[in-house]
Design a protein around this motif. Sequence first.
Motif, short mmCIF file in Angstrom:
data_model
loop_
_atom_site.label_atom_id
_atom_site.label_comp_id
_atom_site.label_asym_id
_atom_site.label_seq_id
_atom_site.Cartn_x
_atom_site.Cartn_y
_atom_site.Cartn_z
N ARG A 1 -6.38 -7.46 -4.79
CA ARG A 1 -6.34 -7.49 -3.34
C ARG A 1 -5.70 -8.80 -2.86
O ARG A 1 -5.21 -9.59 -3.65
CB ARG A 1 -7.76 -7.34 -2.78
CG ARG A 1 -8.42 -6.00 -3.13
CD ARG A 1 -7.80 -4.86 -2.34
NE ARG A 1 -8.04 -5.01 -0.93
CZ ARG A 1 -9.13 -4.59 -0.29
NH1 ARG A 1 -10.10 -4.00 -0.98
NH2 ARG A 1 -9.27 -4.76 1.01
N ASP B 1 0.82 -1.21 0.00
CA ASP B 1 0.00 0.00 0.00
C ASP B 1 0.86 1.26 0.00
O ASP B 1 0.41 2.33 -0.44
CB ASP B 1 -0.92 0.02 1.22
CG ASP B 1 -2.09 -0.95 1.09
OD1 ASP B 1 -2.51 -1.21 -0.06
OD2 ASP B 1 -2.57 -1.44 2.12
N HIS C 1 -4.70 -2.63 0.12
CA HIS C 1 -5.96 -1.97 -0.21
C HIS C 1 -5.89 -1.16 -1.50
O HIS C 1 -6.93 -0.80 -2.06
CB HIS C 1 -6.36 -1.03 0.94
CG HIS C 1 -6.46 -1.73 2.26
ND1 HIS C 1 -7.53 -2.50 2.62
CD2 HIS C 1 -5.58 -1.78 3.31
CE1 HIS C 1 -7.33 -3.00 3.84
NE2 HIS C 1 -6.16 -2.57 4.27
#
Length: 490
Positions: A465, A403, A460
């Motif tokens: 994912r 992320d 995220h």
Amino acid sequence: MKYYDKLIFELSRQGRVGYTLPRNNWEKSADEIPAMLCRSVEAELPQVSELDVVRHYTNLSNMNFGVDTGFYPLGSCTMKYNPKINEEIAAMACFRDIHPLQPDCSVQGVLEVYDGLCRSLEAITGMAKFTLNPFAGAHGELTGLMVIRRYHELRGDDKRTKVIVPDSAHGTNPASAAVCGLNVVEVKSTADGCIDIDALRPLLDDTVAGIMMTNPNTLGLFETRIREIADMVHACGGLLYYDGANFNPLLGKVRPGDMGFDVLHLNLHKTFSTPHGGGGPGSGPVGVAKHLANCLPDMRVEHGDDGMLHCVSHPDATGQISGFMGNFGVILRAYAYILMLGKENIKLAGRLATLNANYVKESLKDCYKLPIEKVCKHEFVFDGLADKSTGVTTLDVAKRLLDYGFHAPTIYFPLLFHQAIMIEPTETESKETIDAFIEVMQRIAGEAIEMPDELHTAPHTTPVRRLDETTAAKHPVITYAELRLCNQPT
């Protein structure tokens, strides 16, 4: 979903064509594909325009993470410095367009590159002779063990079938020994991460073919008693094998040949340029001490009485382990890399890699559990978070790093620690990049306490994912038809 995030099959429309082929101006040609090899039914391929094809693959490439797009701190197998000029050299027509069956007289330049790299590696490692024929590190391991076995066979010492492997070894070590028909015996490490010499001593007898070691070892620690180990193994008639996966920090500083090793393999695609990953390209040259030189596999490059270089074989050779003489593109890149750095500068790679690794280790040891408090070399290992009370695992940390735009380090290896995080920052990263990585790792450690669910469900922001990786490996969906079937409502 954006339009160009769709799969290429979803963009397909009947009648669209994204390519043109030149018209065949010849009548029936002997070069045409035989009818028996032609399809009776058209292949089920997407029908899209050329522009859709270009955009599709460009978008896919932008989803990939690579050394050209971000920090890649994988331990033990990090992509090192890969200058683009090496790619240009490997693509030069004078090298690219040769054929391996050409006569020696027509490829003297190629053989000179082969010979020059061998001599460079001999000087860097302290070994007497090299072969560049193995196609990968694990292939080099197998070749080195075959050389050891051949050496004992030539001496009539057939009972030497035991190979000692440390419990911290790379997984390919015992696998290569088993494939070579040798019996693997594990030797334990001490609490400080090095080989337990007291545990090694009773394993040494006249059935030992050799011991496989990595120095620095998989924990990034230098085996300071290596000369003592070498003397013990040699005293019982065994040989020392050096796994060169971790050779990077020793460049220009210490040579395996001077430590007492008899055989080694190097990973040209790790230590000497060439980006590796995804299964290739690779190259695992094997170097040996003088008493093993004749056991190297065929073919080999040697100077002839006519002043030319020739491909020759030897009666004591360990057979032939590759179709020709190795992965020449990787050999070219490695030789260019070594010549570019030169004797004066090649030693800087190891020093900077060691400096960077210790800087990261010391900066993060309050947030992550450091099981062994010692100066490391090019890499080091944490045992997960220092505070594990919220159940955040090493896998959660690795996924959360995505992320923030960083590739994860190696996780759950070595097996000595349950929540292992192996970090290798490499020699080429700037202090600003390393500081940014440290800051993110510290932030993730804080998130693990304050908002653990954010880590349990990470990543995220990536195109895909978190996956069920076990199911993906065992039951991969590899065609669009399968995917379409999986996505049907039940």
